[in-house]
Design a protein around this motif. Structure first.
Motif, PDB file in Angstrom:
ATOM      1  N   ILE A 157      17.150   1.777  25.108  1.00 15.49           N
ATOM      2  CA  ILE A 157      17.776   2.849  24.345  1.00 15.49           C
ATOM      3  C   ILE A 157      16.735   3.363  23.354  1.00 15.49           C
ATOM      4  O   ILE A 157      16.184   2.595  22.560  1.00 15.49           O
ATOM      5  CB  ILE A 157      19.031   2.345  23.620  1.00 15.49           C
ATOM      6  CG1 ILE A 157      20.022   1.786  24.651  1.00 15.49           C
ATOM      7  CG2 ILE A 157      19.658   3.466  22.791  1.00 15.49           C
ATOM      8  CD1 ILE A 157      21.158   1.005  24.051  1.00 15.49           C
ATOM      9  N   VAL A 213      26.669  -1.345  27.293  1.00 11.90           N
ATOM     10  CA  VAL A 213      26.012  -0.041  27.420  1.00 11.90           C
ATOM     11  C   VAL A 213      26.632   0.794  28.538  1.00 11.90           C
ATOM     12  O   VAL A 213      26.941   1.981  28.355  1.00 11.90           O
ATOM     13  CB  VAL A 213      24.491  -0.224  27.679  1.00 11.90           C
ATOM     14  CG1 VAL A 213      23.807   1.113  27.908  1.00 11.90           C
ATOM     15  CG2 VAL A 213      23.841  -0.981  26.525  1.00 11.90           C
ATOM     16  N   VAL A 225      18.882   7.151  26.925  1.00  9.52           N
ATOM     17  CA  VAL A 225      19.000   5.802  27.479  1.00  9.52           C
ATOM     18  C   VAL A 225      18.266   5.776  28.813  1.00  9.52           C
ATOM     19  O   VAL A 225      18.510   6.631  29.675  1.00  9.52           O
ATOM     20  CB  VAL A 225      20.474   5.387  27.676  1.00  9.52           C
ATOM     21  CG1 VAL A 225      20.563   4.017  28.354  1.00  9.52           C
ATOM     22  CG2 VAL A 225      21.220   5.376  26.346  1.00  9.52           C
ATOM     23  N   ILE A 280      20.637   8.267  18.338  1.00  9.14           N
ATOM     24  CA  ILE A 280      20.535   7.900  19.756  1.00  9.14           C
ATOM     25  C   ILE A 280      20.036   9.127  20.509  1.00  9.14           C
ATOM     26  O   ILE A 280      20.671  10.179  20.509  1.00  9.14           O
ATOM     27  CB  ILE A 280      21.891   7.433  20.303  1.00  9.14           C
ATOM     28  CG1 ILE A 280      22.362   6.185  19.553  1.00  9.14           C
ATOM     29  CG2 ILE A 280      21.790   7.159  21.805  1.00  9.14           C
ATOM     30  CD1 ILE A 280      23.792   5.773  19.860  1.00  9.14           C
ATOM     31  N   LYS A 317      27.671   8.849  22.406  1.00  6.07           N
ATOM     32  CA  LYS A 317      26.836   8.283  21.348  1.00  6.07           C
ATOM     33  C   LYS A 317      27.631   7.509  20.299  1.00  6.07           C
ATOM     34  O   LYS A 317      27.213   6.433  19.874  1.00  6.07           O
ATOM     35  CB  LYS A 317      25.989   9.376  20.700  1.00  6.07           C
ATOM     36  CG  LYS A 317      24.960   9.945  21.672  1.00  6.07           C
ATOM     37  CD  LYS A 317      24.109  11.019  21.046  1.00  6.07           C
ATOM     38  CE  LYS A 317      23.093  11.529  22.059  1.00  6.07           C
ATOM     39  NZ  LYS A 317      22.214  12.556  21.489  1.00  6.07           N
ATOM     40  N   LEU A 346      28.697   4.197  21.907  1.00 10.66           N
ATOM     41  CA  LEU A 346      27.553   3.300  22.097  1.00 10.66           C
ATOM     42  C   LEU A 346      27.076   2.750  20.755  1.00 10.66           C
ATOM     43  O   LEU A 346      26.771   1.564  20.634  1.00 10.66           O
ATOM     44  CB  LEU A 346      26.411   4.021  22.818  1.00 10.66           C
ATOM     45  CG  LEU A 346      25.190   3.172  23.151  1.00 10.66           C
ATOM     46  CD1 LEU A 346      25.555   1.988  24.052  1.00 10.66           C
ATOM     47  CD2 LEU A 346      24.107   4.019  23.804  1.00 10.66           C
ATOM     48  N   TYR A 394      13.458   1.239  19.525  1.00 12.52           N
ATOM     49  CA  TYR A 394      13.995   0.930  20.848  1.00 12.52           C
ATOM     50  C   TYR A 394      14.933  -0.272  20.789  1.00 12.52           C
ATOM     51  O   TYR A 394      14.676  -1.230  20.053  1.00 12.52           O
ATOM     52  CB  TYR A 394      12.851   0.630  21.827  1.00 12.52           C
ATOM     53  CG  TYR A 394      11.826   1.735  21.862  1.00 12.52           C
ATOM     54  CD1 TYR A 394      11.946   2.794  22.751  1.00 12.52           C
ATOM     55  CD2 TYR A 394      10.745   1.749  20.976  1.00 12.52           C
ATOM     56  CE1 TYR A 394      11.021   3.824  22.768  1.00 12.52           C
ATOM     57  CE2 TYR A 394       9.814   2.776  20.981  1.00 12.52           C
ATOM     58  CZ  TYR A 394       9.964   3.813  21.886  1.00 12.52           C
ATOM     59  OH  TYR A 394       9.050   4.843  21.887  1.00 12.52           O
ATOM     60  N   TYR A 451      18.315  -1.813  30.289  1.00 11.72           N
ATOM     61  CA  TYR A 451      18.331  -0.510  29.622  1.00 11.72           C
ATOM     62  C   TYR A 451      17.336  -0.551  28.472  1.00 11.72           C
ATOM     63  O   TYR A 451      17.160  -1.588  27.829  1.00 11.72           O
ATOM     64  CB  TYR A 451      19.706  -0.196  29.023  1.00 11.72           C
ATOM     65  CG  TYR A 451      20.825  -0.114  30.015  1.00 11.72           C
ATOM     66  CD1 TYR A 451      21.103   1.072  30.692  1.00 11.72           C
ATOM     67  CD2 TYR A 451      21.627  -1.225  30.263  1.00 11.72           C
ATOM     68  CE1 TYR A 451      22.155   1.150  31.590  1.00 11.72           C
ATOM     69  CE2 TYR A 451      22.679  -1.152  31.169  1.00 11.72           C
ATOM     70  CZ  TYR A 451      22.931   0.037  31.827  1.00 11.72           C
ATOM     71  OH  TYR A 451      23.966   0.111  32.721  1.00 11.72           O
ATOM     72  N   VAL A 464      25.368  10.729  26.997  1.00 14.53           N
ATOM     73  CA  VAL A 464      25.762   9.435  26.448  1.00 14.53           C
ATOM     74  C   VAL A 464      26.901   9.639  25.455  1.00 14.53           C
ATOM     75  O   VAL A 464      26.856  10.573  24.653  1.00 14.53           O
ATOM     76  CB  VAL A 464      24.566   8.776  25.712  1.00 14.53           C
ATOM     77  CG1 VAL A 464      24.952   7.446  25.093  1.00 14.53           C
ATOM     78  CG2 VAL A 464      23.376   8.607  26.649  1.00 14.53           C
TER      79      VAL A 464
END
Length: 196
Positions: A92, A65, A151, A148, A133, A136, A53, A90, A131
């Motif tokens: 993740i 983010v 989120v 990932i 990805k 990010l 995480y 957040y 997302v």
């Protein structure tokens, strides 16, 4: 029905997909750590525990983010929460592919545990799978070994979300009314249970 069943029922009813928040309400890292603790204690396939995480609860990190999330697929004319209504934290969820390549349903179980915990803390949020990805990953310098998965956008909700029965046309598309109340159609219980 015992009182503990009613408490869980109420928490599940309050666990909606909220997309607008009081951005002045800050969530501290210890609250996020508590939510991850709930995920840690949740079941994991073959007990491999492949999830990791990333916790975000500062303005600077949140700003990295937010641009890489897509908020509401059915609301085509809405680009997501405006400044002042954005999440203040957040989580993740990542899959450590050095532990397990196929991550199964662990992250869904973990996400639901954390979201129910958020409701218990008086918070709300949205599980976001849409997302960007690669972007990010670059923004947060996430190593390639971590996939990932999801989120969780968290905050103090400032919107009302109402569960509705399906219309006669059977549409499951959520929508907002003129007062910005978010309506979410749900199938009837009897439509979900098969009599075989």
């Amino acid at each position: 029905m015992c009182s503990s069943d009613l408490m869980l029922h109420d928490i599940i009813l309050k666990n909606r997909s909220y997309r607008r928040f009081d951005q002045t309400f800050q969530i501290e890292e210890f609250t996020l750590r508590h939510l991850v603790e709930l995920a840690r204690l949740s079941p994991s396939g073959a007990n491999l525990q492949p999830l990791k995480y990333i916790l975000c609860c500062t303005e600077e990190k949140n700003a990295l983010v937010f641009p890489h999330l897509r908020w509401a697929g059915y609301l085509k004319d809405w680009g997501g929460p405006q400044e002042g209504e954005r999440p203040t934290a957040y989580i993740i969820i990542l899959g450590d592919t050095s532990i397990r390549k196929e991550l199964g349903c662990d992250y869904g179980i973990a996400a639901q545990s954390m979201m129910l915990g958020a409701v218990e803390e008086g918070l709300g949020g949205c599980m976001i799978a849409s997302v960007q990805k690669d972007e990010l990953r670059s923004a947060l310098n996430i190593p390639e070994a971590y996939e990932i998965l999801l989120v969780l956008a968290l905050g103090k909700p400032v919107e009302e979300v109402v569960i509705e029965p399906l219309d006669a046309d059977g549409s499951i598309r959520y929508w907002r009314d003129e007062q910005h109340v978010h309506h979410v159609p749900k199938r009837a219980l009897d439509d979900l249970i098969l009599e075989l």
